[in-house]
Design a protein around this motif. Structure first.
Motif, short mmCIF file in Angstrom:
data_model
loop_
_atom_site.label_atom_id
_atom_site.label_comp_id
_atom_site.label_asym_id
_atom_site.label_seq_id
_atom_site.Cartn_x
_atom_site.Cartn_y
_atom_site.Cartn_z
N PRO A 105 -2.83 13.82 10.14
CA PRO A 105 -2.92 14.79 9.04
C PRO A 105 -2.48 14.16 7.72
CG PRO A 105 -0.94 15.18 10.33
CD PRO A 105 -1.70 14.11 11.06
N ALA A 106 -3.41 13.60 6.99
CA ALA A 106 -3.08 12.97 5.72
C ALA A 106 -4.11 13.41 4.67
CB ALA A 106 -3.11 11.44 5.86
N PRO A 107 -3.67 13.63 3.43
CA PRO A 107 -4.60 14.01 2.36
C PRO A 107 -5.55 12.86 2.04
CG PRO A 107 -2.43 13.56 1.46
CD PRO A 107 -2.27 13.57 2.95
N ARG A 108 -6.70 13.20 1.45
CA ARG A 108 -7.72 12.19 1.18
C ARG A 108 -7.22 11.09 0.24
NH1 ARG A 108 -12.13 10.38 3.88
NH2 ARG A 108 -13.52 9.29 2.46
N TRP A 109 -6.41 11.49 -0.76
CA TRP A 109 -5.91 10.51 -1.73
C TRP A 109 -5.07 9.43 -1.05
CZ3 TRP A 109 -0.76 9.75 -1.67
CH2 TRP A 109 0.06 10.80 -1.25
N TYR A 110 -4.51 9.78 0.11
CA TYR A 110 -3.63 8.88 0.84
C TYR A 110 -4.35 7.57 1.17
CZ TYR A 110 -0.23 7.50 4.45
OH TYR A 110 0.70 6.85 5.19
N TYR A 111 -5.59 7.68 1.64
CA TYR A 111 -6.35 6.50 2.04
C TYR A 111 -6.83 5.70 0.83
CZ TYR A 111 -6.18 8.80 6.54
OH TYR A 111 -5.74 9.41 7.69
N TRP A 112 -7.11 6.39 -0.27
CA TRP A 112 -7.47 5.69 -1.50
C TRP A 112 -6.29 4.85 -2.00
CZ3 TRP A 112 -12.19 4.94 -3.41
CH2 TRP A 112 -13.21 5.83 -3.06
N ALA A 113 -5.10 5.44 -1.97
CA ALA A 113 -3.90 4.73 -2.42
C ALA A 113 -3.60 3.55 -1.50
CB ALA A 113 -2.70 5.70 -2.45
N ASP A 114 -3.70 3.78 -0.20
CA ASP A 114 -3.45 2.71 0.77
C ASP A 114 -4.47 1.59 0.60
OD1 ASP A 114 -1.97 1.57 2.79
OD2 ASP A 114 -3.06 2.54 4.41
N ALA A 115 -5.72 1.97 0.31
CA ALA A 115 -6.78 0.97 0.11
C ALA A 115 -6.51 0.11 -1.12
CB ALA A 115 -8.14 1.66 -0.01
N TRP A 116 -6.03 0.75 -2.20
CA TRP A 116 -5.76 -0.02 -3.41
C TRP A 116 -4.60 -1.01 -3.18
CZ3 TRP A 116 -6.64 -2.86 -7.18
CH2 TRP A 116 -5.63 -3.24 -8.07
N ILE A 117 -3.57 -0.56 -2.48
CA ILE A 117 -2.46 -1.47 -2.18
C ILE A 117 -2.96 -2.65 -1.36
CG2 ILE A 117 -0.28 -1.69 -0.93
CD1 ILE A 117 0.31 1.19 -1.62
N PHE A 118 -3.82 -2.37 -0.41
CA PHE A 118 -4.38 -3.42 0.45
C PHE A 118 -5.18 -4.43 -0.36
CE2 PHE A 118 -8.11 -4.66 3.15
CZ PHE A 118 -7.42 -5.50 4.01
N VAL A 119 -6.14 -3.94 -1.13
CA VAL A 119 -7.03 -4.82 -1.90
C VAL A 119 -6.29 -5.46 -3.07
CG1 VAL A 119 -9.12 -4.93 -3.31
CG2 VAL A 119 -9.07 -3.52 -1.24
N GLY A 120 -5.52 -4.66 -3.80
CA GLY A 120 -4.81 -5.19 -4.96
C GLY A 120 -3.81 -6.26 -4.60
#
Length: 236
Positions: free
Chosen positions: A145-160
């Motif tokens: 159960p995680a909000p959609r923005w959660y994966y966007w933020a996690d993705a940016w940390i990963f790529v950035g």
């Protein structure tokens, strides 16, 4: 033997009812030491950082599969440790190669700003990487159960984070700015996910990153004339 390893794996200290795992504390300390080495442009920053990456992988990967203490899974944080090791091996080789042409006590490399073309490539890679990564993380974590923005933020940390590490390996002053952008997202995400030691250390990183940016920017200006003459210590 297995029981002893499991006990070591789960070793923690209790702070106000919250277990702080020694793995998370030690891994972040190695990361902090690596950041200091990077600021000083020392080759040893890379192997020290790799040790921290391996330790932190066990922290985030373990949470992703076991979810202890109500922690949210951070797939980007776990997967990026693997890419950190790969990129750090490249940076270790690159800085060591350049350092051979310099004095023993001199910094390993001379920093420079990325060119317009290099920045454009990084921006395109960042945009595509975030879009693809968030979609993958959302699929992997569909059961949580995680909000959609959660994966966007996690993705940016990963790529950035991967881009920042690559830019550091190339000796680009821009990598400090990339780390600032990662920290601005990483601190609230880590706190939200109950990784309090990592969130606090990210905040400390913020001050170190700003200091590192100033130091590298000055070095890029002060050492550029000499590097233009003998081309030693410049990563191209």
């Amino acid at each position: 033997m297995t029981e002893q390893l499991l006990r070591l794996f789960n070793a923690s200290i209790d702070v106000a009812g919250y277990p702080l795992y020694w793995r998370e504390i030690i891994g972040n300390l190695f990361g902090f030491a690596s950041a200091i080495g990077g600021l000083r442009r020392r080759v040893w920053a890379w192997p020290v950082g790799i040790i921290g990456n391996i330790i932190l992988f066990t922290v985030f990967a373990g949470a992703a599969f076991a979810l202890p203490d109500g922690r949210h899974p951070l797939f980007g944080q776990a997967f990026r440790q693997v890419f950190f090791v790969i990129t750090s091996l490249y940076g270790w080789w690159q800085w060591n190669r350049v350092r051979r042409g310099r004095a023993t006590d001199a910094p390993a490399i001379t920093p420079r700003w990325a060119t317009a073309r290099e920045r454009t490539v990084c921006l395109v890679v960042a945009l595509l990487g975030v879009v693809v990564s968030q979609a993958v993380f959302a699929v992997i974590g569909a059961g949580w159960p995680a909000p959609r923005w959660y994966y966007w933020a996690d993705a940016w940390i990963f790529v950035g984070s991967i881009l920042a590490t690559y830019q550091m390996a190339r000796g680009w002053t821009d990598f400090w700015l990339a780390w600032i952008a990662v920290d601005l997202v990483g601190i609230p995400l880590l706190w939200f996910s109950h990784y309090y030691p990592s969130a606090v250390l990210y905040a400390v990183y913020g001050a170190l990153v700003v200091s590192g940016f100033v130091v590298w920017r000055r070095a890029a200006v002060a050492e550029a004339p000499e590097s233009d003459i003998d081309n030693k210590g410049v990563l191209v």
